[in-house]
Motif scaffolding. Structure first.
Motif, PDB file in Angstrom:
ATOM      1  N   ASN A   1       0.815  -1.213   0.000  1.00  0.00           N
ATOM      2  CA  ASN A   1       0.000   0.000   0.000  1.00  0.00           C
ATOM      3  C   ASN A   1       0.849   1.265   0.000  1.00  0.00           C
ATOM      4  N   ALA A   2       2.136   1.109   0.259  1.00  0.00           N
ATOM      5  CA  ALA A   2       3.024   2.276   0.260  1.00  0.00           C
ATOM      6  C   ALA A   2       3.412   2.704  -1.151  1.00  0.00           C
ATOM      7  N   LYS A   3       3.160   1.864  -2.139  1.00  0.00           N
ATOM      8  CA  LYS A   3       3.608   2.163  -3.501  1.00  0.00           C
ATOM      9  C   LYS A   3       2.809   3.317  -4.121  1.00  0.00           C
ATOM     10  N   VAL A   4       3.413   3.952  -5.121  1.00  0.00           N
ATOM     11  CA  VAL A   4       2.670   4.932  -5.915  1.00  0.00           C
ATOM     12  C   VAL A   4       1.553   4.207  -6.664  1.00  0.00           C
ATOM     13  N   CYS A   5       0.565   4.953  -7.102  1.00  0.00           N
ATOM     14  CA  CYS A   5      -0.555   4.360  -7.824  1.00  0.00           C
ATOM     15  C   CYS A   5      -0.042   3.573  -9.036  1.00  0.00           C
ATOM     16  N   GLU A   6      -0.567   2.390  -9.222  1.00  0.00           N
ATOM     17  CA  GLU A   6      -0.200   1.433 -10.277  1.00  0.00           C
ATOM     18  C   GLU A   6       1.085   0.685  -9.971  1.00  0.00           C
ATOM     19  N   GLY A   7       1.663   0.926  -8.803  1.00  0.00           N
ATOM     20  CA  GLY A   7       2.934   0.280  -8.470  1.00  0.00           C
ATOM     21  C   GLY A   7       2.804  -0.959  -7.600  1.00  0.00           C
TER      22      GLY A   7
ATOM     23  N   LEU B   1       6.260   8.140   1.200  1.00  0.00           N
ATOM     24  CA  LEU B   1       4.903   8.227   1.733  1.00  0.00           C
ATOM     25  C   LEU B   1       4.792   9.350   2.755  1.00  0.00           C
TER      26      LEU B   1
ATOM     27  N   GLY C   1       3.203  11.892   0.404  1.00  0.00           N
ATOM     28  CA  GLY C   1       1.854  11.375   0.589  1.00  0.00           C
ATOM     29  C   GLY C   1       1.559  10.122  -0.208  1.00  0.00           C
ATOM     30  N   VAL C   2       0.442   9.499   0.132  1.00  0.00           N
ATOM     31  CA  VAL C   2       0.069   8.240  -0.496  1.00  0.00           C
ATOM     32  C   VAL C   2      -0.452   8.465  -1.921  1.00  0.00           C
ATOM     33  N   ARG C   3      -0.818   9.699  -2.241  1.00  0.00           N
ATOM     34  CA  ARG C   3      -1.309   9.992  -3.597  1.00  0.00           C
ATOM     35  C   ARG C   3      -0.285  10.790  -4.411  1.00  0.00           C
TER      36      ARG C   3
END
Lengths: 210, 136
Positions: A31-37, A66, A70-72
């Motif tokens: 869940n720490a990854k960038v979106c699509e990662g 993160l 941030g997470v986004r």
């Protein structure tokens, strides 16, 4: 603060050294990854399997991206994170986790570091590079380069450990951010590193690149 | 198509559970977390790790404010459950985070404890409305 070493000796007898793996945050938490990662729902299961099979204790490192962007956050390359503010943030994180690592190393435990190859922050053998990235985030797919070198976070973590007079920890990277992820190849690569003879060269110093 | 496989659920886990000796006499918490698709945020072992707990609290706050479900998994029957709650709870409140539900695992009866943990993990998530808002 150094980890209590009282369990390192019992009745005057030194205990056997433990095997300890310092893990990039996202290897335990995708869940720490960038979106699509994210390639897994939670932990990266093949990494945990390889480590647990060999009796490693796990020590998760903080995720610098993160807590900073941030997470986004947007995707980014090494050059975008190579700023005084981000390096200062990484140093704060390194100072927070270093006492734990120092405890293991000074107790004589066998410590290894497993980062995330291709990551701008957590890369060990490879990081991502594209000096002209910036501005509106509309880059086409795969428009960055994977180049040999540490990510920013690993550079700052290793610098903090060196400041404490600790020897360099043998390190390798799980190839999740290399562009096209090859799980079977990554498993073989990791197992080769974990099964190397004690005292062998750091994977990042050799020619074991995927 | 977004191929991202994140599970959107994360467990704060005591060091003692994450690094428990592996034998049939103890619940395998890591395996249950993997099976249930939970990411792990590892808490430090007993000791004074204030700066590291603050870093962890920052990460928890970021997740909590963006649609991720969080739980805390500690050890029952020990003098400390491994969750550092006295230190961590104020850090989370200061970051306007609702404290995550806690589940304590007993060291004995591994099969029953693993089942109890799996039931807890599978049964927990954010309300559907919140999931729809964030998880696109």
């Amino acid at each position: 603060v150094i980890k209590d070493q009282s369990d390192s000796e019992q009745g005057g007898q030194a205990r056997a050294p433990r095997k300890v793996a310092l893990l990039a945050n996202c290897l335990l938490n995708q869940n720490a990854k960038v979106c699509e990662g994210a390639h897994y729902p939670g932990p990266v299961t093949p990494v945990l399997a390889a480590l647990r099979k060999r009796g490693y204790l796990l020590q998760q490192l903080p995720c610098p991206e993160l807590a900073f962007a941030g997470v986004r956050r947007w995707w980014a390359v090494y050059e975008q994170y190579d700023t005084p503010a981000y390096r200062s943030h990484c140093r704060r994180l390194a100072q927070a986790v270093a006492p734990l690592i120092e405890g293991y190393v000074r107790a004589g435990d066998e410590v290894v570091l497993i980062g995330l190859d291709g990551s701008p922050s957590t890369g060990v053998r490879f990081t991502s590079s594209k000096p002209d990235w910036g501005g509106r985030p509309n880059r086409p797919e795969d428009d960055w380069n994977v180049v040999p070198g540490r990510g920013i976070w690993i550079e700052e973590l290793e610098a903090e450990l060196a400041r404490r007079g600790l020897p360099r920890v043998p390190a390798t990277g799980w190839g999740l951010d290399m562009g096209r992820f090859d799980e079977a190849g990554a498993v073989g690569d990791l197992e080769t590193f974990l099964d190397r003879p004690t005292g062998a060269a750091d994977a990042s110093d050799g020619d074991s690149a995927p | 198509v977004n191929s991202d496989r994140r599970g959107w659920r994360i467990a704060l886990v005591s060091d003692a559970l994450l690094n428990a000796p592996r034998d049939r006499a103890r619940p395998d918490v890591v395996r249950v977390l993997e099976t249930c698709g939970y990411g792990v945020l590892q808490l430090p072992p007993p000791g004074n790790y204030g700066p590291l707990l603050a870093v962890i609290a920052d990460q928890v706050a970021e997740y909590a404010h963006h649609g991720y479900a969080l739980v805390a998994i500690g050890v029952r029957g020990e003098s400390r459950d491994g969750l550092h709650w006295r230190s961590l709870a104020p850090l989370l409140r200061r970051r306007t985070v609702t404290l995550p539900p806690r589940h304590l695992v007993r060291a004995e009866a591994p099969a029953a404890e693993e089942q109890r943990l799996a039931t807890f993990l599978n049964g927990y998530d954010l309300p559907l409305e919140e999931q729809r808002h964030w998880r696109v």
